[in-house]
Scaffold this motif. Structure first.
Motif, PDB file in Angstrom:
ATOM      1  N   VAL A 285      35.227  42.466  23.320  1.00 41.70           N
ATOM      2  CA  VAL A 285      36.799  42.653  23.593  1.00 41.70           C
ATOM      3  C   VAL A 285      37.453  41.264  23.877  1.00 41.70           C
ATOM      4  O   VAL A 285      36.930  40.305  24.516  1.00 41.70           O
ATOM      5  N   GLN A 286      38.513  40.856  23.106  1.00 39.74           N
ATOM      6  CA  GLN A 286      39.064  39.691  23.361  1.00 39.74           C
ATOM      7  C   GLN A 286      40.454  39.886  24.204  1.00 39.74           C
ATOM      8  O   GLN A 286      41.140  40.797  23.690  1.00 39.74           O
ATOM      9  N   LEU A 287      40.626  39.129  25.141  1.00 36.77           N
ATOM     10  CA  LEU A 287      41.731  39.328  25.952  1.00 36.77           C
ATOM     11  C   LEU A 287      42.738  38.232  25.969  1.00 36.77           C
ATOM     12  O   LEU A 287      42.151  37.084  26.372  1.00 36.77           O
ATOM     13  N   VAL A 288      44.086  38.693  25.812  1.00 32.95           N
ATOM     14  CA  VAL A 288      44.954  37.334  25.894  1.00 32.95           C
ATOM     15  C   VAL A 288      46.094  37.484  26.826  1.00 32.95           C
ATOM     16  O   VAL A 288      47.078  38.565  26.542  1.00 32.95           O
ATOM     17  N   GLU A 289      46.285  36.879  27.923  1.00 33.74           N
ATOM     18  CA  GLU A 289      47.356  36.892  28.969  1.00 33.74           C
ATOM     19  C   GLU A 289      48.490  36.200  28.633  1.00 33.74           C
ATOM     20  O   GLU A 289      48.376  35.139  27.661  1.00 33.74           O
TER      21      GLU A 289
ATOM     22  N   TYR B  95      44.166  36.055  35.862  1.00 31.56           N
ATOM     23  CA  TYR B  95      43.226  36.444  35.035  1.00 31.56           C
ATOM     24  C   TYR B  95      43.058  38.087  34.856  1.00 31.56           C
ATOM     25  O   TYR B  95      43.056  38.745  35.699  1.00 31.56           O
ATOM     26  N   CYS B  96      43.056  38.488  33.252  1.00 36.57           N
ATOM     27  CA  CYS B  96      42.868  39.899  33.065  1.00 36.57           C
ATOM     28  C   CYS B  96      41.163  40.107  32.832  1.00 36.57           C
ATOM     29  O   CYS B  96      40.617  39.261  32.223  1.00 36.57           O
ATOM     30  N   TYR B  97      40.886  41.145  33.299  1.00 34.09           N
ATOM     31  CA  TYR B  97      39.373  41.743  33.276  1.00 34.09           C
ATOM     32  C   TYR B  97      39.360  43.001  32.791  1.00 34.09           C
ATOM     33  O   TYR B  97      40.092  43.788  33.121  1.00 34.09           O
ATOM     34  N   ALA B  98      38.250  43.292  31.841  1.00 31.75           N
ATOM     35  CA  ALA B  98      38.180  44.429  31.278  1.00 31.75           C
ATOM     36  C   ALA B  98      36.785  45.016  31.225  1.00 31.75           C
ATOM     37  O   ALA B  98      35.712  44.140  31.176  1.00 31.75           O
ATOM     38  N   GLN B  99      36.505  46.209  32.101  1.00 37.35           N
ATOM     39  CA  GLN B  99      35.007  46.381  32.432  1.00 37.35           C
ATOM     40  C   GLN B  99      34.977  47.862  31.854  1.00 37.35           C
ATOM     41  O   GLN B  99      35.764  48.805  31.959  1.00 37.35           O
ATOM     42  N   ARG B 100      33.447  48.212  31.381  1.00 34.54           N
ATOM     43  CA  ARG B 100      33.198  49.322  31.107  1.00 34.54           C
ATOM     44  C   ARG B 100      31.686  49.226  31.442  1.00 34.54           C
ATOM     45  O   ARG B 100      31.177  48.399  31.677  1.00 34.54           O
ATOM     46  N   SER B 101      30.793  50.518  31.138  1.00 31.41           N
ATOM     47  CA  SER B 101      29.452  50.414  31.620  1.00 31.41           C
ATOM     48  C   SER B 101      28.589  49.479  30.577  1.00 31.41           C
ATOM     49  O   SER B 101      27.641  48.912  31.279  1.00 31.41           O
TER      50      SER B 101
END
Length: 116
Positions: free
Chosen positions: A2-6, A95-101
């Motif tokens: 995943v790419q995250l752009v704030e 900062y944005c943060y994406a979390q999954r298992s």
């Protein structure tokens, strides 16, 4: 992956508002718990807010509770942070943060500066 752009950071006067956005790539955005963190100069990165995949559960740091609101639009792969009643001490890189298992990802951050 995943790419995250704030986006949405900037300079605002104390008492003002800003809305941060974090756009995510990929087709499985709704399975990620999304979080916002911030890091002020000379300080450690700290948790700000989180939201479940469905958007039904949210959590906030005590320092922002009642002033900040986290939300998400899974149709647009985007999470938001609405920040009201901003204080000088809210100045930080957010900062944005994406979390999954299976993994976790950080965005590059967006600067928020609150002038007193």
């Amino acid at each position: 992956q995943v790419q995250l752009v704030e986006s949405g950071g900037g300079l605002v006067q104390a008492g003002g508002s800003l809305r941060l956005s974090c756009a995510a790539s990929g087709r499985t955005f709704s399975i990620y718990i999304m979080k916002w963190y911030r890091q002020a100069p000379g300080k450690e990165r700290e948790f700000v807010a989180s939201i479940s995949g469905s958007g039904g559960s949210t959590y906030y740091a005590d320092s922002v509770k009642g002033r900040f609101t986290i939300s998400r639009d899974n149709t647009k792969n985007t999470v938001f942070l609405l920040m009201n009643s901003l204080k000088a001490e809210d100045t930080a890189i957010y900062y944005c943060y994406a979390q999954r298992s299976g993994g976790a990802y950080w965005g590059q951050g967006t600067q928020v500066t609150v002038s007193s």
